[in-house]
Motif scaffolding. Structure first.
Motif, PDB file in Angstrom:
ATOM      1  N   ARG A  91       0.833  -1.197   0.000  1.00  0.00           N
ATOM      2  CA  ARG A  91       0.000   0.000   0.000  1.00  0.00           C
ATOM      3  C   ARG A  91       0.864   1.243   0.000  1.00  0.00           C
ATOM      4  O   ARG A  91       1.847   1.329   0.745  1.00  0.00           O
ATOM      5  CB  ARG A  91      -0.908   0.014   1.231  1.00  0.00           C
ATOM      6  N   ILE A  92       0.495   2.190  -0.810  1.00  0.00           N
ATOM      7  CA  ILE A  92       1.218   3.456  -0.870  1.00  0.00           C
ATOM      8  C   ILE A  92       0.362   4.504  -0.168  1.00  0.00           C
ATOM      9  O   ILE A  92      -0.770   4.772  -0.573  1.00  0.00           O
ATOM     10  CB  ILE A  92       1.496   3.859  -2.325  1.00  0.00           C
ATOM     11  N   VAL A  93       0.907   5.058   0.916  1.00  0.00           N
ATOM     12  CA  VAL A  93       0.167   6.043   1.691  1.00  0.00           C
ATOM     13  C   VAL A  93       0.264   7.386   0.989  1.00  0.00           C
ATOM     14  O   VAL A  93       1.358   7.857   0.666  1.00  0.00           O
ATOM     15  CB  VAL A  93       0.730   6.135   3.130  1.00  0.00           C
ATOM     16  N   ARG A 109      12.608   7.207   2.221  1.00  0.00           N
ATOM     17  CA  ARG A 109      11.813   6.380   1.327  1.00  0.00           C
ATOM     18  C   ARG A 109      10.490   6.012   1.993  1.00  0.00           C
ATOM     19  O   ARG A 109      10.448   5.802   3.215  1.00  0.00           O
ATOM     20  CB  ARG A 109      12.567   5.114   0.962  1.00  0.00           C
ATOM     21  N   PRO A 110       9.395   5.858   1.231  1.00  0.00           N
ATOM     22  CA  PRO A 110       8.108   5.539   1.867  1.00  0.00           C
ATOM     23  C   PRO A 110       8.048   4.085   2.327  1.00  0.00           C
ATOM     24  O   PRO A 110       8.660   3.205   1.712  1.00  0.00           O
ATOM     25  CB  PRO A 110       7.108   5.801   0.738  1.00  0.00           C
ATOM     26  N   ASP A 111       7.335   3.850   3.414  1.00  0.00           N
ATOM     27  CA  ASP A 111       7.058   2.485   3.871  1.00  0.00           C
ATOM     28  C   ASP A 111       5.808   1.991   3.149  1.00  0.00           C
ATOM     29  O   ASP A 111       4.759   2.644   3.188  1.00  0.00           O
ATOM     30  CB  ASP A 111       6.801   2.468   5.380  1.00  0.00           C
TER      31      ASP A 111
END
Length: 185
Positions: free
Chosen positions: A162-164, A179-181
């Motif tokens: 999932r990209i928040v 970097r995004p989680d």
């Protein structure tokens, strides 16, 4: 731009076709025959009606008449149901009987799935597949494992990647410090 040489295959619909032998002096009231058929449109449904009537009765289009053609629609196309299909098809080596199960919103979409699967798994063309019987079955009557895995209320679909996104446009940035989680497990 030139049109494509092949027409796109439209989805199948269920038709009820009623026909009989044309009345003659010898037989003024011939019996009527009703048949339920899957076809992309009413013209092909009538054609399939005469194809099967010629096989089972001494009738053909030139000696008969179509009394009625109706499209049969699904009562509840908003809930998922289990469908069973009994069919026969001609392969390169012979004729085979088959039983298949599908989960779909309507019988028409289950038949579409069946034609796609028969083309993919068995290289069977739609003209070589004959649907003998269809039925809506309960969750307890499901036999095939590929349908049984989706039966029941405990079915869960994980969301692994999932990209928040930012809750509003003003909090959106082009560059981030880290970097995004994307994995929350």
């Amino acid at each position: 731009e030139a049109p494509s040489p092949k027409m796109p295959i439209s989805p199948m619909s269920l038709y009820q076709v009623v026909g009989r032998k044309a009345p003659t002096e010898a037989e003024p009231m011939p019996p009527a025959y009703r048949m339920k058929l899957f076809a992309p449109n009413a013209v092909i449904a009538k054609s399939r009606f005469w194809y099967f009537m010629h096989q089972y009765r001494n009738m053909k289009k030139t000696t008969g008449e179509i009394l009625d053609v109706n499209e049969i629609r699904e009562k509840d196309p908003n809930s998922v149901k289990n469908y069973a299909l009994w069919l026969r098809y001609d392969s390169r080596s012979g004729t085979h009987n088959m039983y298949r199960e599908y989960r779909a919103l309507s019988l028409n979409s289950a038949v579409d799935q069946m034609y796609s699967e028969m083309a993919g798994r068995h290289r069977a063309r739609p003209r070589s597949v004959q649907i003998i019987r269809t039925a809506q079955i309960t969750d307890e009557e499901v036999k095939r494992p590929n349908v049984r895995q989706f039966v029941g209320g405990a079915v869960k679909f994980p969301l692994p990647h999932r990209i928040v996104r930012a809750p509003s446009k003003k909090l959106r940035t082009t560059f981030k410090a880290s970097r995004p989680d994307t994995h929350f497990n």
